[in-house]
Design an enzyme around this catalytic site. Structure first.
Site, PDB file in Angstrom:
ATOM      1  N   ASN A 129       0.854  -1.183   0.000  1.00 17.69           N
ATOM      2  CA  ASN A 129       0.000   0.000   0.000  1.00 17.69           C
ATOM      3  C   ASN A 129       0.888   1.230   0.000  1.00 17.69           C
ATOM      4  O   ASN A 129       1.584   1.502   0.980  1.00 17.69           O
ATOM      5  CB  ASN A 129      -0.901  -0.018   1.239  1.00 17.69           C
ATOM      6  CG  ASN A 129      -1.798   1.195   1.341  1.00 17.69           C
ATOM      7  OD1 ASN A 129      -1.797   2.069   0.469  1.00 17.69           O
ATOM      8  ND2 ASN A 129      -2.566   1.272   2.411  1.00 17.69           N
ATOM      9  N   SER A 133      -1.860  14.892 -13.900  1.00 15.43           N
ATOM     10  CA  SER A 133      -3.054  14.860 -14.751  1.00 15.43           C
ATOM     11  C   SER A 133      -3.339  16.272 -15.225  1.00 15.43           C
ATOM     12  O   SER A 133      -3.003  17.250 -14.539  1.00 15.43           O
ATOM     13  CB  SER A 133      -4.264  14.339 -13.957  1.00 15.43           C
ATOM     14  OG  SER A 133      -5.476  14.574 -14.654  1.00 15.43           O
ATOM     15  N   TYR A 135      -8.919  15.141  -6.263  1.00 17.64           N
ATOM     16  CA  TYR A 135      -8.002  14.645  -7.300  1.00 17.64           C
ATOM     17  C   TYR A 135      -7.171  15.791  -7.893  1.00 17.64           C
ATOM     18  O   TYR A 135      -5.953  15.656  -8.069  1.00 17.64           O
ATOM     19  CB  TYR A 135      -8.822  13.963  -8.398  1.00 17.64           C
ATOM     20  CG  TYR A 135      -8.023  13.245  -9.446  1.00 17.64           C
ATOM     21  CD1 TYR A 135      -7.475  11.989  -9.200  1.00 17.64           C
ATOM     22  CD2 TYR A 135      -7.833  13.803 -10.711  1.00 17.64           C
ATOM     23  CE1 TYR A 135      -6.756  11.320 -10.183  1.00 17.64           C
ATOM     24  CE2 TYR A 135      -7.122  13.144 -11.696  1.00 17.64           C
ATOM     25  CZ  TYR A 135      -6.588  11.898 -11.425  1.00 17.64           C
ATOM     26  OH  TYR A 135      -5.875  11.238 -12.397  1.00 17.64           O
ATOM     27  N   ALA A 186      -6.411  18.675  -6.516  1.00 18.80           N
ATOM     28  CA  ALA A 186      -5.458  19.159  -5.516  1.00 18.80           C
ATOM     29  C   ALA A 186      -4.256  18.224  -5.415  1.00 18.80           C
ATOM     30  O   ALA A 186      -3.105  18.664  -5.350  1.00 18.80           O
ATOM     31  CB  ALA A 186      -6.143  19.291  -4.154  1.00 18.80           C
ATOM     32  N   LYS A 234      -3.106  16.102  -7.741  1.00 13.28           N
ATOM     33  CA  LYS A 234      -2.297  16.105  -8.956  1.00 13.28           C
ATOM     34  C   LYS A 234      -1.531  17.414  -9.141  1.00 13.28           C
ATOM     35  O   LYS A 234      -0.451  17.426  -9.745  1.00 13.28           O
ATOM     36  CB  LYS A 234      -3.188  15.822 -10.167  1.00 13.28           C
ATOM     37  CG  LYS A 234      -3.751  14.399 -10.191  1.00 13.28           C
ATOM     38  CD  LYS A 234      -2.642  13.344 -10.140  1.00 13.28           C
ATOM     39  CE  LYS A 234      -3.185  11.939 -10.302  1.00 13.28           C
ATOM     40  NZ  LYS A 234      -2.103  10.905 -10.275  1.00 13.28           N
ATOM     41  N   ILE A 286      -7.300   8.744 -21.209  1.00 17.19           N
ATOM     42  CA  ILE A 286      -6.550   7.622 -21.771  1.00 17.19           C
ATOM     43  C   ILE A 286      -7.426   6.375 -21.769  1.00 17.19           C
ATOM     44  O   ILE A 286      -8.187   6.127 -20.827  1.00 17.19           O
ATOM     45  CB  ILE A 286      -5.267   7.357 -20.955  1.00 17.19           C
ATOM     46  CG1 ILE A 286      -4.440   8.654 -20.833  1.00 17.19           C
ATOM     47  CG2 ILE A 286      -4.435   6.254 -21.608  1.00 17.19           C
ATOM     48  CD1 ILE A 286      -4.005   9.264 -22.152  1.00 17.19           C
TER      49      ILE A 286
END
Length: 253
Positions: free
Chosen positions: A62, A151, A163, A165, A167, A196
């Site tokens: 993890n 991203s 997400y 924040a 990236k 993608i």
């Protein structure tokens, strides 16, 4: 960096983009060390790499757990002898609107759990794996390269407060590490993919996929191998560091 016989760690390496990266680099003679939470997917990807005639190993860990990350990087160095590259690819999404309201009444908010899960994997995981990889490179005297997967959503995207924040933070880590680690012969780079064609994307409802594709100037989603190609470029180009490559078919969010 000449990738022949170089040990490249890939998080999220069991499937999707991680598998495409592993196979692309294996074809160049690299030795993939693959980290993922899914042992079955890992074993399948390792098998595909072995068929290409390279050494490859699977590690279940993890990336958001510090002790797990420390242990897995210790194991990789013990078994391979060194680490020459890391691709921080593991990531999750927990999309939700920051605030939903109707007629002046708030009906729903992004939960703290949704925030923490994404930050833990997509940002803290990058920090932990990057720190351990850099430590091992310095301790073994192996100059290397860290590639972080960001991203185009890093610029901000509706429904992705968490997400976006994370990236954006990944890019900040990339730039900072490039400055701090250059003295040790360690480079960093980031890739910001657009949409993608991973299994998750291609399993979308056809009408939703068509609508999404229509907004991309290239009029198609990207291929996983096109992201893998960008990863190889960063690893191989010894004067590339601290920058972001956008691979998005001219889409800008």
């Amino acid at each position: 960096m000449n990738l022949q016989d170089k040990v490249i760690v890939i998080t999220g390496g069991g499937q999707g983009l991680g598998r495409a990266m592993a196979l692309h680099l294996a074809k160049k003679g690299a030795k993939p060390a693959l980290i993922d939470m899914n042992p079955e997917a890992l074993d399948e990807t390792v098998g595909l790499c072995l068929e290409l005639g390279v050494e490859a190993r699977a590690y279940v860990a993890n990336v958001a757990d510090e002790s797990s990350v420390t242990e897995v990087f210790d194991s990789i160095v013990a078994e391979f002898g060194a680490i020459h590259g890391l691709v921080n690819n593991a990531g999750i999404t927990r999309d939700a609107m920051f605030i939903k309201a109707k007629d002046g009444e708030v009906t729903k908010r992004m939960s703290l759990d949704q925030w923490r899960q994404v930050i833990d994997v997509n940002l803290t995981g990058v920090f932990l794996c990057g720190r351990e990889a850099a430590t091992k490179m310095i301790e073994t005297g192996s100059e290397g390269c860290i590639v972080n997967i960001s991203s185009i959503s890093r610029a901000g995207n509706m429904g992705q407060t968490n997400y976006s924040a994370a990236k954006a933070g990944v890019v900040a880590l990339t730039t900072t590490w490039a400055k701090e680690l250059a003295r040790f012969g360690i480079r960093t780079g980031a890739i910001a993919p657009g949409f993608i064609g991973t299994e998750m994307v291609m399993n979308m409802k056809p009408e939703a996929l068509d609508k999404m594709t229509a907004g991309i100037p290239a009029k198609r989603v990207g291929e996983p191998d096109e992201i893998a190609h960008a990863v190889a470029f960063i690893l191989e180009n010894d004067y590339f560091s601290g920058r972001v490559i956008e691979v998005d078919g001219a889409l800008r969010l």
